[in-house]
Design a protein around this motif. Structure first.
Motif, PDB file in Angstrom:
ATOM      1  N   GLN A 202       5.844   2.694  -3.107  1.00 48.48           N
ATOM      2  CA  GLN A 202       5.981   2.413  -1.889  1.00 48.48           C
ATOM      3  C   GLN A 202       4.130   1.826  -0.987  1.00 48.48           C
ATOM      4  O   GLN A 202       4.856   1.225   0.349  1.00 48.48           O
ATOM      5  CB  GLN A 202       6.243   2.959  -0.587  1.00 48.48           C
ATOM      6  N   LYS A 203       3.542   1.694  -1.331  1.00 53.54           N
ATOM      7  CA  LYS A 203       2.261   1.488  -1.425  1.00 53.54           C
ATOM      8  C   LYS A 203       1.985   1.898   0.420  1.00 53.54           C
ATOM      9  O   LYS A 203       1.614   1.116   1.015  1.00 53.54           O
ATOM     10  CB  LYS A 203       1.633   0.468  -1.478  1.00 53.54           C
ATOM     11  N   CYS A 204       1.137   3.161  -0.140  1.00 55.40           N
ATOM     12  CA  CYS A 204       1.069   3.790   1.035  1.00 55.40           C
ATOM     13  C   CYS A 204       0.618   5.842  -0.063  1.00 55.40           C
ATOM     14  O   CYS A 204       0.896   5.802  -0.679  1.00 55.40           O
ATOM     15  CB  CYS A 204       2.450   4.372   2.256  1.00 55.40           C
ATOM     16  N   PHE A 205       0.062   6.581   1.504  1.00 57.66           N
ATOM     17  CA  PHE A 205      -0.666   7.316   1.130  1.00 57.66           C
ATOM     18  C   PHE A 205       0.062   7.721   1.923  1.00 57.66           C
ATOM     19  O   PHE A 205       0.108   7.699   3.559  1.00 57.66           O
ATOM     20  CB  PHE A 205      -1.963   7.525   1.619  1.00 57.66           C
ATOM     21  N   GLU A 206       0.632   9.278   1.491  1.00 61.43           N
ATOM     22  CA  GLU A 206       1.765  10.564   2.161  1.00 61.43           C
ATOM     23  C   GLU A 206       0.725  11.877   2.459  1.00 61.43           C
ATOM     24  O   GLU A 206       0.368  12.157   2.179  1.00 61.43           O
ATOM     25  CB  GLU A 206       2.767  10.985   1.364  1.00 61.43           C
ATOM     26  N   VAL A 207       0.247  11.861   3.877  1.00 56.39           N
ATOM     27  CA  VAL A 207      -0.925  13.077   3.714  1.00 56.39           C
ATOM     28  C   VAL A 207       0.173  14.004   4.267  1.00 56.39           C
ATOM     29  O   VAL A 207       1.196  14.274   4.975  1.00 56.39           O
ATOM     30  CB  VAL A 207      -1.384  12.549   5.154  1.00 56.39           C
TER      31      VAL A 207
ATOM     32  N   LEU B 107       0.641   6.836   5.789  1.00 57.40           N
ATOM     33  CA  LEU B 107      -0.625   5.196   5.928  1.00 57.40           C
ATOM     34  C   LEU B 107      -0.370   4.391   4.725  1.00 57.40           C
ATOM     35  O   LEU B 107      -0.341   4.448   3.471  1.00 57.40           O
ATOM     36  CB  LEU B 107      -1.954   6.106   5.907  1.00 57.40           C
ATOM     37  N   SER B 108      -0.614   3.281   5.277  1.00 63.32           N
ATOM     38  CA  SER B 108      -0.033   2.315   4.503  1.00 63.32           C
ATOM     39  C   SER B 108      -0.990   1.522   3.712  1.00 63.32           C
ATOM     40  O   SER B 108      -2.397   1.795   4.180  1.00 63.32           O
ATOM     41  CB  SER B 108       1.024   1.097   4.729  1.00 63.32           C
ATOM     42  N   TYR B 109      -1.032   1.130   2.097  1.00 70.25           N
ATOM     43  CA  TYR B 109      -2.020   0.635   2.155  1.00 70.25           C
ATOM     44  C   TYR B 109      -2.693  -0.499   2.732  1.00 70.25           C
ATOM     45  O   TYR B 109      -4.548  -0.734   2.762  1.00 70.25           O
ATOM     46  CB  TYR B 109      -1.463   0.368   0.806  1.00 70.25           C
ATOM     47  N   TYR B 110      -2.062  -1.300   3.653  1.00 68.92           N
ATOM     48  CA  TYR B 110      -2.440  -2.635   3.983  1.00 68.92           C
ATOM     49  C   TYR B 110      -3.167  -2.116   5.391  1.00 68.92           C
ATOM     50  O   TYR B 110      -4.312  -2.813   5.224  1.00 68.92           O
ATOM     51  CB  TYR B 110      -1.139  -3.496   4.460  1.00 68.92           C
ATOM     52  N   GLN B 111      -3.262  -1.113   6.103  1.00 71.77           N
ATOM     53  CA  GLN B 111      -3.611  -0.162   7.127  1.00 71.77           C
ATOM     54  C   GLN B 111      -5.008   0.267   6.485  1.00 71.77           C
ATOM     55  O   GLN B 111      -5.766   0.004   7.412  1.00 71.77           O
ATOM     56  CB  GLN B 111      -2.558   0.752   8.081  1.00 71.77           C
ATOM     57  N   LEU B 112      -5.029   1.192   5.311  1.00 69.52           N
ATOM     58  CA  LEU B 112      -6.129   1.204   5.147  1.00 69.52           C
ATOM     59  C   LEU B 112      -7.126   0.169   4.898  1.00 69.52           C
ATOM     60  O   LEU B 112      -8.058   0.920   5.089  1.00 69.52           O
ATOM     61  CB  LEU B 112      -5.960   2.469   3.962  1.00 69.52           C
ATOM     62  N   MET B 113      -6.698  -0.431   3.638  1.00 70.15           N
ATOM     63  CA  MET B 113      -7.377  -1.560   3.688  1.00 70.15           C
ATOM     64  C   MET B 113      -7.781  -2.758   4.991  1.00 70.15           C
ATOM     65  O   MET B 113      -9.891  -2.618   4.658  1.00 70.15           O
ATOM     66  CB  MET B 113      -6.824  -2.583   2.543  1.00 70.15           C
TER      67      MET B 113
ATOM     68  N   ASN C 153       1.534   6.875  -3.492  1.00 71.71           N
ATOM     69  CA  ASN C 153       2.248   6.192  -3.407  1.00 71.71           C
ATOM     70  C   ASN C 153       2.962   4.936  -4.095  1.00 71.71           C
ATOM     71  O   ASN C 153       2.994   3.931  -3.265  1.00 71.71           O
ATOM     72  CB  ASN C 153       3.623   6.853  -2.289  1.00 71.71           C
ATOM     73  N   GLN C 154       2.608   4.606  -5.451  1.00 73.29           N
ATOM     74  CA  GLN C 154       2.046   3.448  -5.662  1.00 73.29           C
ATOM     75  C   GLN C 154       3.318   2.728  -5.235  1.00 73.29           C
ATOM     76  O   GLN C 154       3.500   1.232  -5.459  1.00 73.29           O
ATOM     77  CB  GLN C 154       2.125   3.303  -7.157  1.00 73.29           C
TER      78      GLN C 154
END
Length: 289
Positions: free
Chosen positions: A147-152, A108-114, A144-145
């Motif tokens: 790649q700016k994403c959350f790896e579930v 999940l990308s940080y941009y999508q989550l925000m 993952n700072q």
């Protein structure tokens, strides 16, 4: 989390069964604000809650359905038709939104989550993921700072949407069928490997038997030592004997090293060696058959 949530659900179901009307409204607000509760289908199925449909409190059934199946974005799209949420309900719905997103994508990308959660900064998002999701036990993963994403790695399940049970059963059936085929393929590969192993053993045994036969054959045959032709030093001895003694002139040959044979004798040994090899191959064929 599972045992605690099960106990919490049972408590709310029991309480809901004894309430009606406005008393159920308070219970629904408590349930949708509870820090340990992330499943609501059992409460929705309580008869007294179902009876709220068509009453002035029916909007709270819609609210409960939202927490069972919806997301924060769904609430924003229908906020005009739903009760205003208290802060604990906002937090709960955003947590549930993470679970829904994790069902569809494990990165999940940080941009999508925000965008989905109305969070304005990366720091705020990471704090939310760590403090309200990972520490709460509803998800596990890696931030993952770079790649700016959350790896579930894990996400708790949510209530099934109405009409999705048949699809889920079909998905599980297909998975089971695929697994059976895969197991059959693996078994065939194992059987093939076993057969190849047996063939290798037989081949190795055959080679070892041939080696032993060759050893026995060579042990039973006298060795023939031939000096190389280069070692044959033919010396012409110009010794003339009287015709009275031999009746003719003769040439005498001296072979250097330890082997003293004439050229004719050397060729005779070569012929004998060829015969020995021919006999060996006939012997091997006879023994193997």
């Amino acid at each position: 989390m599972g045992a605690e949530q099960r106990e919490t659900i049972e408590q709310f179901v029991k309480r809901a069964s004894d309430l009606e009307g406005s008393s159920l409204v308070d219970l629904i607000i408590q349930a949708t604000s509870h820090s340990s509760l992330f499943a609501f289908s059992e409460i929705l199925a309580v008869p007294s809650v179902v009876e709220l449909h068509g009453t002035q409190y029916s909007v709270y059934i819609d609210l409960l359905r939202l927490f069972a199946h919806g997301t924060w974005r769904d609430y924003k799209s229908n906020a005009g038709f739903l009760p205003e949420l208290v802060p604990d309900q906002v937090l709960k719905l955003k947590q549930l939104s993470i679970l829904t997103l994790a069902e569809k994508n494990k990165v999940l990308s940080y941009y999508q989550l925000m965008q989905e959660l109305d969070i304005s900064s990366v720091r705020e998002l990471e704090d939310f993921l760590i403090n309200e999701c990972i520490n709460a036990g509803i998800v596990r993963g890696k931030l993952n700072q770079l790649q700016k994403c959350f790896e579930v790695q894990f996400a708790a399940g949510r209530d099934l949407r109405p009409g999705t049970l048949a699809s889920l059963i079909q998905t599980l059936t297909n998975w089971l069928s695929t697994s059976d085929k895969m197991l059959l393929t693996i078994k065939e590969m194992i059987d093939q490997a076993d057969r190849m192993k047996e063939l290798d053993k037989e081949h190795q045994k055959e080679v070892e038997e041939k080696i032993e036969l060759a050893k026995k054959f060579l042990q039973n045959k006298p060795s023939i030592k031939l000096g190389p032709l280069e070692d044959i030093d033919m010396l012409y001895m110009d010794e003339v004997m009287s015709s009275r003694e031999l009746g003719t002139h003769s040439k005498r040959y001296h072979i250097s090293n330890t082997l003293h044979i004439s050229w004719s004798t050397n060729y005779a040994h070569l012929f004998t060696l060829a015969q020995d090899y021919t006999m060996y191959f006939h012997y091997m064929d006879k023994e193997m058959t």
